[in-house]
Design a protein around this motif. Structure first.
Motif, short mmCIF file in Angstrom:
data_model
loop_
_atom_site.label_atom_id
_atom_site.label_comp_id
_atom_site.label_asym_id
_atom_site.label_seq_id
_atom_site.Cartn_x
_atom_site.Cartn_y
_atom_site.Cartn_z
N ALA A 111 0.83 -1.21 0.00
CA ALA A 111 0.00 0.00 0.00
C ALA A 111 0.86 1.25 0.00
N GLY A 112 1.93 1.24 0.78
CA GLY A 112 2.83 2.39 0.82
C GLY A 112 3.55 2.60 -0.50
N ALA A 113 3.95 1.50 -1.11
CA ALA A 113 4.63 1.58 -2.41
C ALA A 113 3.72 2.18 -3.47
N GLU A 114 2.48 1.71 -3.50
CA GLU A 114 1.52 2.24 -4.47
C GLU A 114 1.25 3.71 -4.19
N ASN A 115 1.10 4.06 -2.94
CA ASN A 115 0.87 5.45 -2.55
C ASN A 115 2.05 6.34 -2.97
N CYS A 132 13.98 0.74 2.17
CA CYS A 132 13.43 -0.61 2.36
C CYS A 132 14.54 -1.65 2.25
N SER A 133 14.36 -2.76 2.96
CA SER A 133 15.32 -3.86 2.87
C SER A 133 15.23 -4.49 1.48
N LYS A 134 16.21 -5.28 1.12
CA LYS A 134 16.21 -5.95 -0.19
C LYS A 134 14.95 -6.81 -0.36
N GLU A 135 14.56 -7.51 0.69
CA GLU A 135 13.35 -8.33 0.61
C GLU A 135 12.11 -7.47 0.40
N GLU A 136 12.03 -6.36 1.12
CA GLU A 136 10.90 -5.45 0.98
C GLU A 136 10.88 -4.79 -0.40
N GLU A 137 12.06 -4.53 -0.95
CA GLU A 137 12.14 -3.88 -2.25
C GLU A 137 11.46 -4.69 -3.35
N LYS A 138 11.58 -6.01 -3.29
CA LYS A 138 10.95 -6.86 -4.31
C LYS A 138 9.45 -6.60 -4.37
N VAL A 139 8.82 -6.60 -3.22
CA VAL A 139 7.37 -6.34 -3.14
C VAL A 139 7.09 -4.87 -3.45
N PHE A 140 7.94 -4.00 -2.93
CA PHE A 140 7.75 -2.56 -3.11
C PHE A 140 7.66 -2.21 -4.59
N PHE A 141 8.64 -2.65 -5.36
CA PHE A 141 8.70 -2.25 -6.77
C PHE A 141 7.60 -2.86 -7.63
N LEU A 175 6.41 10.37 -5.58
CA LEU A 175 7.60 10.37 -4.75
C LEU A 175 8.69 9.50 -5.36
N ASN A 176 9.92 9.93 -5.26
CA ASN A 176 11.03 9.10 -5.69
C ASN A 176 11.30 8.06 -4.61
N TYR A 177 11.76 6.89 -5.04
CA TYR A 177 12.11 5.85 -4.08
C TYR A 177 13.32 6.30 -3.29
N LYS A 200 4.54 -2.86 -6.87
CA LYS A 200 3.43 -1.90 -6.76
C LYS A 200 3.86 -0.49 -7.14
N TYR A 201 5.08 -0.14 -6.77
CA TYR A 201 5.58 1.22 -6.99
C TYR A 201 5.73 1.55 -8.48
N ASN A 202 6.37 0.67 -9.22
CA ASN A 202 6.67 0.98 -10.62
C ASN A 202 5.43 1.27 -11.46
N PRO A 203 4.38 0.44 -11.44
CA PRO A 203 3.18 0.77 -12.22
C PRO A 203 2.50 2.07 -11.74
N ALA A 204 2.47 2.27 -10.43
CA ALA A 204 1.85 3.49 -9.90
C ALA A 204 2.67 4.72 -10.29
N ARG A 205 3.97 4.61 -10.24
CA ARG A 205 4.85 5.73 -10.63
C ARG A 205 4.69 6.02 -12.12
N MET A 206 4.61 4.96 -12.93
CA MET A 206 4.42 5.15 -14.37
C MET A 206 3.11 5.88 -14.65
N SER A 207 2.07 5.50 -13.95
CA SER A 207 0.77 6.16 -14.09
C SER A 207 0.89 7.64 -13.71
N PHE A 208 1.58 7.93 -12.63
CA PHE A 208 1.80 9.32 -12.22
C PHE A 208 2.54 10.08 -13.31
N LEU A 209 3.60 9.49 -13.85
CA LEU A 209 4.40 10.18 -14.87
C LEU A 209 3.60 10.41 -16.15
#
Length: 141
Positions: A83-87, A99-108, A93-95, A110-119
């Motif tokens: 949820a935080g990654a998508e937000n 986040c830990s390496k394990e968290e980054e896998k899940v983070f990205f 927001l820039n990354y 959600k983050y990448n598609p949401a960031r692309m939509s923002f851009l």
């Protein structure tokens, strides 16, 4: 590194209004830490220094380091969640790399598609603004 972080904090918050003594006394310091952690601020020392600059310096009210740190840790946990990654991505927001390496896998995921939509939305906004400015300039000729 701590000196750079402290100087950054001073510069970041020097333009902010200061809090009254009452506001400093009643401030939820854990919420201050949470706010910064949840938007990916790189260290709990940033909200800690914010409190020091705005409350300790002006009103001699000491920060509750543990409350700020706990709030920051919880905010960081949210930031690194799906949820935080998508937000973060949707907000543009820039990354921040917290986040830990394990968290980054899940983070990205959600983050990448949401960031692309923002851009993509931002490009459309800028193209529209550009078109409007061109129209405004041509009408003045």
């Amino acid at each position: 590194m701590k000196i750079i972080l402290f100087i950054f904090s001073i510069l970041l918050f020097s333009a902010c209004s200061t809090y009254s003594k009452k506001e400093c006394i009643e401030m939820d310091q854990a919420a201050l830490g949470y706010r910064d952690g949840s938007i990916g601020i790189s260290s709990f020392e940033v909200p800690l220094n914010h409190f020091k600059i705005t409350c300790e310096k002006d009103h001699d009210i000491r920060p509750n380091v543990e409350a700020i740190k706990m709030g920051y840790t919880n905010g960081k946990r949210f930031y690194c969640s799906e949820a935080g990654a998508e937000n973060a991505g949707r907000s543009g927001l820039n990354y921040s790399g917290i986040c830990s390496k394990e968290e980054e896998k899940v983070f990205f995921e959600k983050y990448n598609p949401a960031r692309m939509s923002f851009l993509e939305r931002r490009v459309i906004e800028l193209e529209t603004e550009n078109s409007n400015l061109k129209s405004e300039l041509s009408s003045k000729d």
